[in-house]
Design a protein around this motif. Structure first.
Motif, PDB file in Angstrom:
ATOM      1  N   ALA A  55     -29.032  -9.391  18.554  1.00  0.00           N
ATOM      2  CA  ALA A  55     -28.973  -9.169  20.003  1.00  0.00           C
ATOM      3  C   ALA A  55     -27.653  -9.693  20.558  1.00  0.00           C
ATOM      4  N   SER A  56     -27.233 -10.835  20.074  1.00  0.00           N
ATOM      5  CA  SER A  56     -25.961 -11.412  20.512  1.00  0.00           C
ATOM      6  C   SER A  56     -24.783 -10.564  20.033  1.00  0.00           C
ATOM      7  N   ARG A  57     -24.815 -10.177  18.756  1.00  0.00           N
ATOM      8  CA  ARG A  57     -23.714  -9.401  18.173  1.00  0.00           C
ATOM      9  C   ARG A  57     -23.528  -8.055  18.878  1.00  0.00           C
ATOM     10  N   TYR A  58     -24.631  -7.390  19.192  1.00  0.00           N
ATOM     11  CA  TYR A  58     -24.553  -6.047  19.769  1.00  0.00           C
ATOM     12  C   TYR A  58     -24.799  -6.020  21.279  1.00  0.00           C
ATOM     13  N   GLU A  59     -24.914  -7.211  21.864  1.00  0.00           N
ATOM     14  CA  GLU A  59     -25.138  -7.325  23.306  1.00  0.00           C
ATOM     15  C   GLU A  59     -26.297  -6.433  23.759  1.00  0.00           C
ATOM     16  N   ALA A  60     -27.414  -6.590  23.065  1.00  0.00           N
ATOM     17  CA  ALA A  60     -28.613  -5.788  23.327  1.00  0.00           C
ATOM     18  C   ALA A  60     -29.750  -6.711  23.753  1.00  0.00           C
ATOM     19  N   PRO A  61     -30.743  -6.174  24.453  1.00  0.00           N
ATOM     20  CA  PRO A  61     -31.889  -7.002  24.853  1.00  0.00           C
ATOM     21  C   PRO A  61     -32.637  -7.535  23.629  1.00  0.00           C
ATOM     22  N   ARG A  62     -32.877  -8.834  23.612  1.00  0.00           N
ATOM     23  CA  ARG A  62     -33.524  -9.460  22.468  1.00  0.00           C
ATOM     24  C   ARG A  62     -34.890  -8.840  22.172  1.00  0.00           C
ATOM     25  N   GLU A  63     -35.658  -8.536  23.211  1.00  0.00           N
ATOM     26  CA  GLU A  63     -37.005  -7.992  23.001  1.00  0.00           C
ATOM     27  C   GLU A  63     -36.951  -6.651  22.258  1.00  0.00           C
ATOM     28  N   ALA A  64     -35.981  -5.815  22.603  1.00  0.00           N
ATOM     29  CA  ALA A  64     -35.836  -4.519  21.939  1.00  0.00           C
ATOM     30  C   ALA A  64     -35.397  -4.701  20.490  1.00  0.00           C
ATOM     31  N   VAL A  65     -34.470  -5.605  20.270  1.00  0.00           N
ATOM     32  CA  VAL A  65     -33.991  -5.868  18.906  1.00  0.00           C
ATOM     33  C   VAL A  65     -35.123  -6.451  18.064  1.00  0.00           C
ATOM     34  N   LEU A  66     -35.874  -7.386  18.633  1.00  0.00           N
ATOM     35  CA  LEU A  66     -36.988  -7.987  17.906  1.00  0.00           C
ATOM     36  C   LEU A  66     -38.031  -6.936  17.537  1.00  0.00           C
ATOM     37  N   ALA A  67     -38.344  -6.050  18.453  1.00  0.00           N
ATOM     38  CA  ALA A  67     -39.315  -4.984  18.174  1.00  0.00           C
ATOM     39  C   ALA A  67     -38.828  -4.090  17.038  1.00  0.00           C
ATOM     40  N   ASP A  68     -37.536  -3.736  17.043  1.00  0.00           N
ATOM     41  CA  ASP A  68     -36.963  -2.917  15.969  1.00  0.00           C
ATOM     42  C   ASP A  68     -37.027  -3.651  14.636  1.00  0.00           C
ATOM     43  N   CYS A  69     -36.690  -4.940  14.645  1.00  0.00           N
ATOM     44  CA  CYS A  69     -36.724  -5.741  13.419  1.00  0.00           C
ATOM     45  C   CYS A  69     -38.129  -5.791  12.839  1.00  0.00           C
ATOM     46  N   ILE A  70     -39.093  -6.090  13.688  1.00  0.00           N
ATOM     47  CA  ILE A  70     -40.480  -6.198  13.232  1.00  0.00           C
ATOM     48  C   ILE A  70     -40.967  -4.871  12.668  1.00  0.00           C
ATOM     49  N   GLU A  71     -40.700  -3.785  13.381  1.00  0.00           N
ATOM     50  CA  GLU A  71     -41.150  -2.470  12.915  1.00  0.00           C
ATOM     51  C   GLU A  71     -40.538  -2.120  11.564  1.00  0.00           C
ATOM     52  N   MET A  72     -39.220  -2.299  11.425  1.00  0.00           N
ATOM     53  CA  MET A  72     -38.553  -1.935  10.176  1.00  0.00           C
ATOM     54  C   MET A  72     -38.991  -2.829   9.022  1.00  0.00           C
ATOM     55  N   LEU A  73     -39.050  -4.137   9.251  1.00  0.00           N
ATOM     56  CA  LEU A  73     -39.435  -5.053   8.182  1.00  0.00           C
ATOM     57  C   LEU A  73     -40.890  -4.846   7.769  1.00  0.00           C
ATOM     58  N   ASN A  74     -41.781  -4.564   8.716  1.00  0.00           N
ATOM     59  CA  ASN A  74     -43.178  -4.270   8.361  1.00  0.00           C
ATOM     60  C   ASN A  74     -43.275  -2.997   7.531  1.00  0.00           C
ATOM     61  N   ASP A  75     -42.501  -1.982   7.887  1.00  0.00           N
ATOM     62  CA  ASP A  75     -42.493  -0.736   7.117  1.00  0.00           C
ATOM     63  C   ASP A  75     -42.018  -0.996   5.686  1.00  0.00           C
ATOM     64  N   LEU A  76     -40.941  -1.758   5.549  1.00  0.00           N
ATOM     65  CA  LEU A  76     -40.443  -2.070   4.201  1.00  0.00           C
ATOM     66  C   LEU A  76     -41.417  -2.964   3.436  1.00  0.00           C
ATOM     67  N   ALA A  77     -42.104  -3.850   4.131  1.00  0.00           N
ATOM     68  CA  ALA A  77     -43.097  -4.702   3.470  1.00  0.00           C
ATOM     69  C   ALA A  77     -44.247  -3.855   2.909  1.00  0.00           C
ATOM     70  N   ARG A  78     -44.682  -2.853   3.674  1.00  0.00           N
ATOM     71  CA  ARG A  78     -45.757  -1.966   3.182  1.00  0.00           C
ATOM     72  C   ARG A  78     -45.328  -1.220   1.923  1.00  0.00           C
ATOM     73  N   LYS A  79     -44.020  -0.980   1.782  1.00  0.00           N
ATOM     74  CA  LYS A  79     -43.486  -0.275   0.609  1.00  0.00           C
ATOM     75  C   LYS A  79     -43.138  -1.232  -0.525  1.00  0.00           C
ATOM     76  N   GLY A  80     -43.339  -2.539  -0.305  1.00  0.00           N
ATOM     77  CA  GLY A  80     -43.037  -3.533  -1.336  1.00  0.00           C
ATOM     78  C   GLY A  80     -41.555  -3.863  -1.439  1.00  0.00           C
ATOM     79  N   MET A  81     -40.795  -3.536  -0.410  1.00  0.00           N
ATOM     80  CA  MET A  81     -39.340  -3.736  -0.445  1.00  0.00           C
ATOM     81  C   MET A  81     -38.900  -5.020   0.258  1.00  0.00           C
ATOM     82  N   ILE A  82     -39.787  -5.663   1.004  1.00  0.00           N
ATOM     83  CA  ILE A  82     -39.519  -6.930   1.692  1.00  0.00           C
ATOM     84  C   ILE A  82     -40.711  -7.839   1.470  1.00  0.00           C
ATOM     85  N   ALA A  83     -40.427  -9.109   1.253  1.00  0.00           N
ATOM     86  CA  ALA A  83     -41.494 -10.106   1.128  1.00  0.00           C
ATOM     87  C   ALA A  83     -41.263 -11.183   2.183  1.00  0.00           C
ATOM     88  N   SER A  84     -42.268 -11.975   2.416  1.00  0.00           N
ATOM     89  CA  SER A  84     -42.103 -13.073   3.367  1.00  0.00           C
ATOM     90  C   SER A  84     -42.615 -14.372   2.787  1.00  0.00           C
TER      91      SER A  84
END
Length: 84
Positions: A55-84
């Motif tokens: 959000a800081s790097r791209y001067e974007a709203p944190r809430e929008a960036v966080l939503a994008d991060c969560i959506e993408m990481l959850n999608d990759l987690a379902r595919k076994g490509m990200i772990a936590s």
């Protein structure tokens, strides 16, 4: 703390001229937003910290960036490509 499992590699593929996420029998070519998120995934930073950085790097709203991060990481987690 999201991280790449041992069997997953994130790299720039010169032959394809793009970033790829590689796993056994799977190749994902992430878009520019996903590349920015994956570049920040280091196994140390939380999803919130990644969103703050982007959000800081791209001067974007944190809430929008966080939503994008969560959506993408959850999608990759379902595919076994990200772990936590």
């Amino acid at each position: 703390m999201p991280h790449l499992p041992r069997h997953v590699r994130f790299r720039f593929d010169a032959a394809r001229n793009c970033h790829v996420l590689l796993a056994p029998e799977m190749v994902i070519m992430p878009d520019a937003i996903a590349v920015a998120i994956l570049d920040a995934v280091d196994g140390i930073a939380s999803v919130g910290a990644i969103a703050d950085t982007l959000a800081s790097r791209y001067e974007a709203p944190r809430e929008a960036v966080l939503a994008d991060c969560i959506e993408m990481l959850n999608d990759l987690a379902r595919k076994g490509m990200i772990a936590s």
